[in-house]
Design an enzyme around this catalytic site. Structure first.
Site, PDB file in Angstrom:
ATOM      1  N   GLY A   9      59.137 107.319  18.267  1.00  8.00           N
ATOM      2  CA  GLY A   9      58.263 106.200  17.914  1.00  8.00           C
ATOM      3  C   GLY A   9      59.004 104.900  18.232  1.00  8.00           C
ATOM      4  N   LYS A  78      58.163 110.353  11.040  1.00 12.51           N
ATOM      5  CA  LYS A  78      57.449 109.912   9.838  1.00 12.51           C
ATOM      6  C   LYS A  78      57.910 110.768   8.655  1.00 12.51           C
ATOM      7  CE  LYS A  78      54.806 106.809  11.688  1.00 12.51           C
ATOM      8  NZ  LYS A  78      54.963 105.396  11.298  1.00 12.51           N
ATOM      9  N   LYS A 186      64.109  99.108  -0.507  1.00 15.51           N
ATOM     10  CA  LYS A 186      63.211  99.064   0.664  1.00 15.51           C
ATOM     11  C   LYS A 186      61.816  99.544   0.277  1.00 15.51           C
ATOM     12  CE  LYS A 186      62.172  98.746   5.137  1.00 15.51           C
ATOM     13  NZ  LYS A 186      62.260  99.745   6.155  1.00 15.51           N
ATOM     14  N   ASN A 204      52.152  90.889   8.666  1.00 11.47           N
ATOM     15  CA  ASN A 204      52.847  90.816   7.374  1.00 11.47           C
ATOM     16  C   ASN A 204      52.759  89.434   6.726  1.00 11.47           C
ATOM     17  OD1 ASN A 204      53.552  93.372   8.150  1.00 11.47           O
ATOM     18  ND2 ASN A 204      55.753  93.029   8.211  1.00 11.47           N
ATOM     19  N   ASN A 254      55.118  90.579  12.352  1.00  5.75           N
ATOM     20  CA  ASN A 254      55.141  92.054  12.509  1.00  5.75           C
ATOM     21  C   ASN A 254      53.805  92.687  12.181  1.00  5.75           C
ATOM     22  OD1 ASN A 254      57.898  92.145  12.948  1.00  5.75           O
ATOM     23  ND2 ASN A 254      58.194  93.829  11.490  1.00  5.75           N
ATOM     24  N   SER A 256      52.930  95.889  10.464  1.00  4.89           N
ATOM     25  CA  SER A 256      53.702  96.874   9.681  1.00  4.89           C
ATOM     26  C   SER A 256      53.484  98.283  10.236  1.00  4.89           C
ATOM     27  CB  SER A 256      53.276  96.839   8.208  1.00  4.89           C
ATOM     28  OG  SER A 256      52.048  97.524   8.057  1.00  4.89           O
ATOM     29  N   SER A 257      54.400  99.190   9.902  1.00  2.80           N
ATOM     30  CA  SER A 257      54.287 100.547  10.454  1.00  2.80           C
ATOM     31  C   SER A 257      52.985 101.214   9.996  1.00  2.80           C
ATOM     32  CB  SER A 257      55.502 101.378  10.045  1.00  2.80           C
ATOM     33  OG  SER A 257      55.656 101.373   8.651  1.00  2.80           O
TER      34      SER A 257
HETATM   35  O1  KPL Z   1      59.455  98.423   6.985  1.00  4.94           O
HETATM   36  C1  KPL Z   1      58.474  97.789   7.275  1.00  4.94           C
HETATM   37  C2  KPL Z   1      57.350  98.555   7.878  1.00  4.94           C
HETATM   38  O2  KPL Z   1      56.530  97.992   8.592  1.00  4.94           O
HETATM   39  O3  KPL Z   1      57.304  99.768   7.623  1.00  4.94           O
HETATM   40  C3  KPL Z   1      58.371  96.318   6.951  1.00  4.94           C
HETATM   41  C4  KPL Z   1      59.635  95.867   6.234  1.00  4.94           C
HETATM   42  C5  KPL Z   1      57.179  96.072   6.080  1.00  4.94           C
HETATM   43  C6  KPL Z   1      58.316  95.465   8.177  1.00  4.94           C
HETATM   44  O4  KPL Z   1      57.123  95.536   8.867  1.00  4.94           O
END
Ligand code: KPL
Length: 305
Positions: A9, A78, A186, A204, A254, A256-257
């Site tokens: 990924g 994942k 985290k 984000n 970003n 996010s994932s």
């Molecule tokens: O870890 C992240 C994710 O997207 O999974 C963050 C910190 C939210 C950054 O996008």
């Protein structure tokens, strides 16, 4: 020193490309043969803010038997695939192998432990922002630290080699003493950002632009922090809400994932992120109604046709 990265990924490709660029022997293990063929033919393309760079990448396979042994295994699958990934590569792990998880969510270490002795496991987090553009093509949206540490004191002597490997590849790395604190630190960020960005389909930073959404994020984070406290985990920052707001700002652009997963029609890590907070909350009798509702919504989104 041979490194095998499991999962191609965004993060798997980014770390593989950086290690290969530094001349390290690095292999990628993917599940999908077509993805392996594409990357072997085209190499890895990393887009950064200034300019893109490309690296040929032939050490990629979907067949674990072709990997041989490994000195370092880095898991980037994942979180819901950790158990399957470990069982498929059990043959490449010896007593010399160090297994590093930098995955999101809770429960990864528990799965790895079933295949690898604890003193061989390092766990941590990465703050790099990366999105997949297409197979082997990654947008590196933000540079951040990689922080990791041993799962048990006996694993301490393994951290140096991994830190050195990362740093030689330009991946800034810091050692943490308490992995549980790190992972919960985290997790609280992920519970506050990931489901809201996935449901609202926003970046984000936009969480902070809409007061009702920002307030919802505060509630999610406060519930998570209460569960961490009940578990006896002292978070690595004094004000969890402020921390998540700071990450929203630092990763404002970003996707996010979880948002990426929803966009791509993939299963998300909601079960290992907000779902994990709900499970611990239930066990510890700490109410988590907002996390529970968000977990239900994201699970429904995964199933929507
Ligand atoms: O870890 C992240 C994710 O997207 O999974 C963050 C910190 C939210 C950054 O996008």
């Amino acid at each position: 020193m041979k490194t095998v990265i499991i999962g191609a990924g965004a993060m798997g490709c980014l770390y593989a490309a950086m290690l290969a660029r530094a001349g390290k022997e690095v292999w990628l293990r993917v599940r999908n043969k077509a993805h392996a063929d594409t990357i072997r033919t085209r190499g890895l393309l990393i887009e950064e803010s200034d300019r893109p760079w490309h690296i040929p990448f032939e050490r990629i396979t979907s067949e674990p038997a072709l990997l041989g042994g490994a000195d370092i295994v880095i898991l980037f699958v994942k979180a819901y695939d950790t158990a399957e990934a470990l069982s498929s590569i059990a043959g490449i792990i010896s007593d010399k192998t160090t297994v590093v998880t930098l995955q999101n969510g809770l429960g990864n270490v528990e799965h790895i432990r079933r295949y690898v002795p604890e003193h061989q496991i390092l766990a941590g987090t990465t703050a790099h922002g990366a999105n997949v553009v297409s197979t082997g093509h990654v947008r590196h949206a933000g540079v951040g630290e990689t922080v990791f540490g041993p799962v048990t004191a006996a694993g301490k002597k393994r951290v140096g080699a991994v830190k050195e490997l990362f740093e030689q590849a330009g991946i800034t790395a810091t050692i943490a003493n308490d992995v549980n604190v790190l992972l919960w630190g985290k997790l609280i960020v992920n519970i506050g950002i990931n489901p809201l960005t996935a449901i609202m389909r926003i970046k984000n930073g936009q969480i902070l632009d809409y007061p009702p959404l920002r307030e919802t994020m505060h509630k999610i984070v406060q519930e998570g922090a209460a569960v961490a406290a009940a578990l006896g985990v002292t978070l690595p920052y004094p004000d969890p809400v402020r921390k998540v707001e700071d990450v929203c700002k630092a990763t404002a652009q970003n996707i996010s994932s979880m948002h990426q997963d929803i966009r791509a029609g993939r299963k998300t890590e909601i079960g290992q992120i907000n779902g994990a907070v709900v499970s611990y909350g239930d066990k510890l009798e700490v109410p988590t109604p907002v996390n529970s509702m968000l977990a239900n919504l994201v699970q429904t989104m995964e199933q929507l046709k």
